[in-house]
Design a protein around this motif. Sequence first.
Motif, PDB file in Angstrom:
ATOM      1  N   ARG A  34      29.378  49.684  51.770  1.00  0.00           N
ATOM      2  CA  ARG A  34      30.613  50.218  51.180  1.00  0.00           C
ATOM      3  C   ARG A  34      31.102  49.434  49.971  1.00  0.00           C
ATOM      4  NH1 ARG A  34      34.490  50.815  56.399  1.00  0.00           N
ATOM      5  NH2 ARG A  34      33.594  48.764  56.837  1.00  0.00           N
ATOM      6  N   ASP A  35      30.828  48.145  49.943  1.00  0.00           N
ATOM      7  CA  ASP A  35      31.387  47.297  48.884  1.00  0.00           C
ATOM      8  C   ASP A  35      30.476  47.245  47.661  1.00  0.00           C
ATOM      9  OD1 ASP A  35      33.645  46.795  50.325  1.00  0.00           O
ATOM     10  OD2 ASP A  35      33.031  44.806  51.005  1.00  0.00           O
ATOM     11  N   HIS A  36      30.428  48.362  46.941  1.00  0.00           N
ATOM     12  CA  HIS A  36      29.721  48.402  45.672  1.00  0.00           C
ATOM     13  C   HIS A  36      30.585  47.723  44.603  1.00  0.00           C
ATOM     14  CE1 HIS A  36      26.757  50.978  47.482  1.00  0.00           C
ATOM     15  NE2 HIS A  36      27.705  51.797  47.892  1.00  0.00           N
ATOM     16  N   PRO A  37      30.021  47.347  43.463  1.00  0.00           N
ATOM     17  CA  PRO A  37      30.792  46.647  42.436  1.00  0.00           C
ATOM     18  C   PRO A  37      32.104  47.327  42.063  1.00  0.00           C
ATOM     19  CG  PRO A  37      28.473  46.521  41.901  1.00  0.00           C
ATOM     20  CD  PRO A  37      28.581  47.420  43.115  1.00  0.00           C
ATOM     21  N   SER A  38      32.097  48.647  41.923  1.00  0.00           N
ATOM     22  CA  SER A  38      33.332  49.328  41.515  1.00  0.00           C
ATOM     23  C   SER A  38      34.438  49.190  42.563  1.00  0.00           C
ATOM     24  CB  SER A  38      33.053  50.807  41.244  1.00  0.00           C
ATOM     25  OG  SER A  38      32.525  51.443  42.397  1.00  0.00           O
ATOM     26  N   ARG A  39      34.043  49.209  43.823  1.00  0.00           N
ATOM     27  CA  ARG A  39      35.037  49.066  44.892  1.00  0.00           C
ATOM     28  C   ARG A  39      35.579  47.637  44.930  1.00  0.00           C
ATOM     29  NH1 ARG A  39      34.795  52.188  50.564  1.00  0.00           N
ATOM     30  NH2 ARG A  39      36.736  51.413  51.476  1.00  0.00           N
ATOM     31  N   LEU A  40      34.701  46.668  44.761  1.00  0.00           N
ATOM     32  CA  LEU A  40      35.143  45.278  44.709  1.00  0.00           C
ATOM     33  C   LEU A  40      36.061  45.042  43.518  1.00  0.00           C
ATOM     34  CD1 LEU A  40      31.828  43.445  45.656  1.00  0.00           C
ATOM     35  CD2 LEU A  40      33.989  43.244  46.899  1.00  0.00           C
ATOM     36  N   ARG A  41      35.740  45.651  42.383  1.00  0.00           N
ATOM     37  CA  ARG A  41      36.564  45.485  41.185  1.00  0.00           C
ATOM     38  C   ARG A  41      37.979  46.004  41.426  1.00  0.00           C
ATOM     39  NH1 ARG A  41      33.402  47.770  37.952  1.00  0.00           N
ATOM     40  NH2 ARG A  41      34.321  49.836  37.775  1.00  0.00           N
ATOM     41  N   GLU A  42      38.083  47.173  42.010  1.00  0.00           N
ATOM     42  CA  GLU A  42      39.401  47.753  42.284  1.00  0.00           C
ATOM     43  C   GLU A  42      40.165  46.907  43.311  1.00  0.00           C
ATOM     44  OE1 GLU A  42      41.303  51.975  43.928  1.00  0.00           O
ATOM     45  OE2 GLU A  42      39.132  51.694  43.821  1.00  0.00           O
ATOM     46  N   TYR A  43      39.461  46.447  44.334  1.00  0.00           N
ATOM     47  CA  TYR A  43      40.110  45.693  45.408  1.00  0.00           C
ATOM     48  C   TYR A  43      40.622  44.340  44.905  1.00  0.00           C
ATOM     49  CZ  TYR A  43      40.557  43.317  49.940  1.00  0.00           C
ATOM     50  OH  TYR A  43      41.020  42.624  51.045  1.00  0.00           O
ATOM     51  N   LEU A  44      39.788  43.610  44.191  1.00  0.00           N
ATOM     52  CA  LEU A  44      40.175  42.274  43.744  1.00  0.00           C
ATOM     53  C   LEU A  44      41.236  42.303  42.658  1.00  0.00           C
ATOM     54  CD1 LEU A  44      36.692  40.525  43.726  1.00  0.00           C
ATOM     55  CD2 LEU A  44      38.559  40.174  45.347  1.00  0.00           C
ATOM     56  N   ALA A  45      41.295  43.385  41.911  1.00  0.00           N
ATOM     57  CA  ALA A  45      42.307  43.502  40.865  1.00  0.00           C
ATOM     58  C   ALA A  45      43.720  43.438  41.434  1.00  0.00           C
ATOM     59  CB  ALA A  45      42.114  44.795  40.088  1.00  0.00           C
ATOM     60  N   ALA A  46      43.877  43.826  42.693  1.00  0.00           N
ATOM     61  CA  ALA A  46      45.197  43.780  43.335  1.00  0.00           C
ATOM     62  C   ALA A  46      45.640  42.342  43.605  1.00  0.00           C
ATOM     63  CB  ALA A  46      45.167  44.570  44.641  1.00  0.00           C
ATOM     64  N   PHE A  47      44.690  41.416  43.602  1.00  0.00           N
ATOM     65  CA  PHE A  47      45.012  40.004  43.831  1.00  0.00           C
ATOM     66  C   PHE A  47      44.935  39.212  42.530  1.00  0.00           C
ATOM     67  CE2 PHE A  47      43.424  41.741  47.794  1.00  0.00           C
ATOM     68  CZ  PHE A  47      44.356  41.288  48.716  1.00  0.00           C
ATOM     69  N   ASP A  48      43.776  39.252  41.895  1.00  0.00           N
ATOM     70  CA  ASP A  48      43.580  38.588  40.606  1.00  0.00           C
ATOM     71  C   ASP A  48      42.243  39.082  40.046  1.00  0.00           C
ATOM     72  OD1 ASP A  48      42.780  36.681  38.569  1.00  0.00           O
ATOM     73  OD2 ASP A  48      44.359  35.377  39.326  1.00  0.00           O
ATOM     74  N   PRO A  49      42.259  39.729  38.892  1.00  0.00           N
ATOM     75  CA  PRO A  49      41.008  40.276  38.345  1.00  0.00           C
ATOM     76  C   PRO A  49      39.993  39.211  37.969  1.00  0.00           C
ATOM     77  CG  PRO A  49      42.819  40.502  36.773  1.00  0.00           C
ATOM     78  CD  PRO A  49      43.427  40.068  38.064  1.00  0.00           C
ATOM     79  N   SER A  50      40.413  37.939  37.905  1.00  0.00           N
ATOM     80  CA  SER A  50      39.450  36.875  37.596  1.00  0.00           C
ATOM     81  C   SER A  50      38.688  36.419  38.828  1.00  0.00           C
ATOM     82  CB  SER A  50      40.174  35.664  36.978  1.00  0.00           C
ATOM     83  OG  SER A  50      40.915  34.960  37.953  1.00  0.00           O
ATOM     84  N   PHE A  51      39.147  36.804  40.013  1.00  0.00           N
ATOM     85  CA  PHE A  51      38.390  36.493  41.224  1.00  0.00           C
ATOM     86  C   PHE A  51      37.046  37.217  41.159  1.00  0.00           C
ATOM     87  CE2 PHE A  51      42.375  35.708  44.056  1.00  0.00           C
ATOM     88  CZ  PHE A  51      42.649  34.562  43.334  1.00  0.00           C
ATOM     89  N   ILE A  52      36.022  36.599  41.716  1.00  0.00           N
ATOM     90  CA  ILE A  52      34.671  37.137  41.619  1.00  0.00           C
ATOM     91  C   ILE A  52      34.278  37.779  42.939  1.00  0.00           C
ATOM     92  CG2 ILE A  52      32.243  36.525  41.259  1.00  0.00           C
ATOM     93  CD1 ILE A  52      33.355  34.098  39.593  1.00  0.00           C
ATOM     94  N   GLY A  53      33.859  39.047  42.877  1.00  0.00           N
ATOM     95  CA  GLY A  53      33.388  39.761  44.055  1.00  0.00           C
ATOM     96  C   GLY A  53      31.898  40.032  43.938  1.00  0.00           C
ATOM     97  N   LEU A  54      31.129  39.602  44.934  1.00  0.00           N
ATOM     98  CA  LEU A  54      29.671  39.710  44.855  1.00  0.00           C
ATOM     99  C   LEU A  54      29.129  40.657  45.906  1.00  0.00           C
ATOM    100  CD1 LEU A  54      28.778  35.938  44.342  1.00  0.00           C
ATOM    101  CD2 LEU A  54      29.164  37.703  42.596  1.00  0.00           C
ATOM    102  N   SER A  55      28.160  41.455  45.494  1.00  0.00           N
ATOM    103  CA  SER A  55      27.539  42.419  46.409  1.00  0.00           C
ATOM    104  C   SER A  55      26.037  42.483  46.141  1.00  0.00           C
ATOM    105  CB  SER A  55      28.162  43.811  46.248  1.00  0.00           C
ATOM    106  OG  SER A  55      27.965  44.305  44.927  1.00  0.00           O
ATOM    107  N   GLY A  56      25.360  43.262  46.956  1.00  0.00           N
ATOM    108  CA  GLY A  56      23.921  43.439  46.844  1.00  0.00           C
ATOM    109  C   GLY A  56      23.452  44.249  48.026  1.00  0.00           C
ATOM    110  N   ASP A  57      22.153  44.308  48.245  1.00  0.00           N
ATOM    111  CA  ASP A  57      21.649  44.997  49.427  1.00  0.00           C
ATOM    112  C   ASP A  57      21.449  43.982  50.554  1.00  0.00           C
ATOM    113  OD1 ASP A  57      19.306  43.621  48.784  1.00  0.00           O
ATOM    114  OD2 ASP A  57      18.370  45.366  47.866  1.00  0.00           O
ATOM    115  N   HIS A  58      21.080  44.473  51.727  1.00  0.00           N
ATOM    116  CA  HIS A  58      20.891  43.582  52.869  1.00  0.00           C
ATOM    117  C   HIS A  58      19.794  42.554  52.605  1.00  0.00           C
ATOM    118  CE1 HIS A  58      23.419  44.673  56.335  1.00  0.00           C
ATOM    119  NE2 HIS A  58      23.497  45.875  55.769  1.00  0.00           N
ATOM    120  N   HIS A  59      18.768  42.963  51.872  1.00  0.00           N
ATOM    121  CA  HIS A  59      17.648  42.061  51.603  1.00  0.00           C
ATOM    122  C   HIS A  59      18.109  40.829  50.827  1.00  0.00           C
ATOM    123  CE1 HIS A  59      13.539  40.815  50.783  1.00  0.00           C
ATOM    124  NE2 HIS A  59      13.856  40.704  49.503  1.00  0.00           N
TER     125      HIS A  59
END
Length: 204
Positions: free
Chosen positions: A110-135
């Motif tokens: 569920r946590d694709h980059p666009s979703r992380l970007r929207e979510y973290l912007a509510a706290f601080d857009p400079s915070f870094i959200g990292l995602s990838g596949d299970h591998h």
Amino acid sequence: MKNLGALFIGFIAGLATIFAVRWFIPQKYTFQGVLIDPPAKAMDFSLVDQYGEMFTLSAQHGKINVIFFGYTNCPDICPTTLAMFKNVKAALGDLAAEVNFVMVTVDPERDHPSRLREYLAAFDPSFIGLSGDHHSLTPVWEAYGVYVNHSAGAHADDLLLEHSSRVYLIDQNGQWRLTYPYGMEYEKLVSDIRYLLESNAHQQ
């Protein structure tokens, strides 16, 4: 009386010596988090951030990285931790430029980059959200001892995951130095970060 006077002078001199030692000789700093002693080399990883750029831990040399593992649908632990990060950043002032505040997802479906970007912007857009596949994520979870319960099957939007809640501090030299339990006062993290930044500055 002379003996009493000499004793008094000796007592005062002793107090002055104790005061001088305590005042002028630096006292050993006591870390507020759980110290990794000796420090361990942090496992390197490369994951995609919320802007689609590659974030590689080893490329962050010179910066402190404060990392936790969570997900955007988390109802309590993750927003509380991000709010704590926001307080830490505010308390650090200009020093915050030397710190990365990082959230690594435990919910890659569920946590694709666009979703992380929207979510973290509510706290601080400079915070870094990292995602990838299970591998790519599983070795990172394992290296940092992160517990994730993905046993529930298909991911609906309201699916809740069980996951570790600790915060990890990687120092400017890529050494895993400290961990912090969920709910620790943000001032304690600020104190440790300030100490590490000041110590590094004195060594340069």
